[in-house]
Design an enzyme around this catalytic site. Structure first.
Site, PDB file in Angstrom:
ATOM      1  CB  CYS A  16      -1.958  33.080  56.923  1.00 38.74           C
ATOM      2  SG  CYS A  16      -2.932  33.871  58.079  1.00 38.74           S
TER       3      CYS A  16
ATOM      4  CG  HIS B 151     -11.345  34.516  62.206  1.00 41.62           C
ATOM      5  ND1 HIS B 151     -10.225  34.187  62.374  1.00 41.62           N
ATOM      6  CD2 HIS B 151     -11.236  35.410  61.114  1.00 41.62           C
ATOM      7  CE1 HIS B 151      -9.440  34.356  61.447  1.00 41.62           C
ATOM      8  NE2 HIS B 151     -10.207  34.987  60.535  1.00 41.62           N
TER       9      HIS B 151
ATOM     10  CD  GLN C 210      -3.673  39.691  65.048  1.00 49.13           C
ATOM     11  OE1 GLN C 210      -4.455  39.600  66.120  1.00 49.13           O
ATOM     12  NE2 GLN C 210      -4.239  38.576  64.153  1.00 49.13           N
TER      13      GLN C 210
ATOM     14  CB  THR D 291     -27.406  37.357  49.310  1.00 51.78           C
ATOM     15  OG1 THR D 291     -27.964  37.556  48.204  1.00 51.78           O
ATOM     16  CG2 THR D 291     -28.541  37.341  50.395  1.00 51.78           C
TER      17      THR D 291
ATOM     18  CB  ALA E 108      -9.057  41.262  57.560  1.00 53.91           C
TER      19      ALA E 108
HETATM   20  N1  PMP Z   1      -4.542  40.868  58.649  1.00 53.35           N
HETATM   21  C1  PMP Z   1      -4.077  40.422  59.754  1.00 53.35           C
HETATM   22  C2  PMP Z   1      -3.088  41.436  60.423  1.00 53.35           C
HETATM   23  C3  PMP Z   1      -4.290  39.206  60.121  1.00 53.35           C
HETATM   24  O1  PMP Z   1      -3.860  38.851  61.471  1.00 53.35           O
HETATM   25  C4  PMP Z   1      -5.270  38.230  59.476  1.00 53.35           C
HETATM   26  C5  PMP Z   1      -5.572  36.957  59.855  1.00 53.35           C
HETATM   27  N2  PMP Z   1      -4.463  36.228  60.270  1.00 53.35           N
HETATM   28  C6  PMP Z   1      -5.652  38.743  58.114  1.00 53.35           C
HETATM   29  C7  PMP Z   1      -5.305  39.975  57.963  1.00 53.35           C
HETATM   30  C8  PMP Z   1      -6.738  38.134  57.281  1.00 53.35           C
HETATM   31  O2  PMP Z   1      -8.056  37.845  57.993  1.00 53.35           O
HETATM   32  P1  PMP Z   1      -9.261  37.278  57.425  1.00 53.35           P
HETATM   33  O3  PMP Z   1      -8.971  35.921  58.053  1.00 53.35           O
HETATM   34  O4  PMP Z   1     -10.300  37.817  58.167  1.00 53.35           O
HETATM   35  O5  PMP Z   1      -9.346  37.037  56.068  1.00 53.35           O
END
Ligand code: PMP
Length: 376
Positions: A322, A200, A179, A236, A73
């Protein structure tokens, strides 16, 4: 029960075993490059990718060509926002203060590059209203980016109304739906022009995700290369990951059917803690429009370090995963008006269709015991 128990599914999910089984041959015997169109190995890889793209497109009821594979994402958000703006005259952009950093950081850079950005702020329920969006629109607004479900408190946004407003004003609507996918039954008439999602969070592997690009929207590539993904995202294609993502989508309708069960769990936890610690617990997930799998609450009267040091037998988050290494309070909780200490003392419990009654019994008992000691 194997301890510690996991209640952090909004942070990441395990790969579903059926999904993993479908992926495995593509790591070993079926290792072709989908770009090798002169032989059997390449053709089989391409077939697997076509199937995955169809599985995802079926879920969203869109054309398979609308799906662009990315690494997740974060990349999808970058590709959507920067790829849409690239080559257009600079103008006004709208987002919100409760977006994930994977959106906010993009806007912070765009502001430095000379775009003007309006950051909508949430109301006391953690919602951005359609009136806020209407009031923020300007003649030169080019793009709106508002998430579908908030990752910290679980509020579901009014994305159908946002899409309508953007359509009425001929503005591109991007939504980070990371989400939301697999958590809410999507109203397809509100499908954004650009929508980011990640593997994931839906029992597919890490390192794969996608961007849904509505047919009428043109996106420019952010980097040059072999021209894969209609020239929009070169590189790729990671066939095993793509196979996993496609199959993960086929299980989402079944996963969505567990929603009532999760709502029951969510209410049980909330009621148990509120009945014992009414004066110390503040529920952050309080919008009536909230996903059932996220419960965020802040604990007053205990230092956040003591709180998290004592909760060692359960895996939960203090807001956004994060941000865990930073001791800065969550920007979402401060946007809701929390002071630093209260924001830091926040527990985000996130559940899965795999969560069991016994695990919830354990969690409630465990939190009750720990909080009793901490709040004396
Ligand atoms: N956007 C949101 C709302 C998320 O919860 C997350 C993951 N914590 C991300 C983006 C980032 O996604 P990714 O780990 O796939 O880069």
């Amino acid at each position: 029960m194997n301890l510690p128990l996991y209640f952090d599914y909004a942070s990441t999910t395990p790969v579903r075993s059926e999904v993993l089984n479908k992926m495995l041959p593509y790591f070993s015997t079926l290792y072709g490059n989908a770009g090798s169109n002169l032989h059997h190995f390449g053709w089989l890889a391409q077939e697997a990718i076509d199937l995955s793209r169809n599985q995802i497109a079926d879920f969203f009821d869109v054309k398979p060509s609308s799906i662009i594979y990315t690494s997740g994402a974060t990349e999808s958000n970058n590709l959507a926002i920067k790829g849409y703006l690239k080559g257009k005259p600079k103008g006004h952009l709208i987002t919100s203060t409760i977006e994930h950093k994977a959106v906010l950081e993009i806007f912070s850079h765009l502001e430095k590059d000379g775009y003007s950005v309006t950051y909508l702020t949430p109301n006391e329920l953690g919602q951005i209203t359609k009136e806020d969006l209407m009031n923020a629109l300007q003649d030169d607004t080019i793009l709106v980016s508002l998430m579908m479900v908030n990752n910290e408190i679980g509020t579901i946004s009014d994305y159908v109304a946002f899409k309508q407003i953007c359509d009425d004003h001929a503005v591109c609507f991007h939504s980070d739906a990371t989400q939301a996918i697999g958590k809410i039954k999507l109203d397809l008439k509100g499908l954004p022009h650009l929508m980011s999602f990640s593997g994931h969070k839906i029992y597919a592997p890490k390192g794969i995700g996608g961007l849904l690009v509505n047919n009428n929207i043109k996106i420019n590539a952010l980097f040059d290369g072999g021209g894969q993904e209609r020239g929009i995202r070169s590189g790729t294609l990671p066939v095993p990951l793509i196979v996993g993502l496609g199959y993960a989508f086929t299980y989402l309708p079944e996963i969505l059917s567990f929603d009532q069960k999760l709502l029951g769990f969510n209410l049980r936890i909330k009621e148990a803690l509120l009945s014992n610690f009414k004066n110390s617990i503040l529920i952050n997930s309080k919008s009536p429009s909230n996903i059932s799998s996220i419960l965020s609450m802040s604990v007053n009267g205990v230092h956040w370090e003591d709180l998290f040091n004592s909760l060692t037998t359960i895996a939960i988050s203090n807001g956004s995963a994060c941000n865990v290494k930073a001791t800065n309070p969550s920007h979402v909780l401060t946007a809701l008006g929390h002071k630093r200490d209260l924001a830091l003392s926040t527990l985000r419990i996130s559940l899965s269709y795999m969560t069991t009654e016994k695990e919830i019994d354990f969690l409630i008992h465990y939190l009750n015991e720990k909080l009793k000691k901490l709040l004396v």
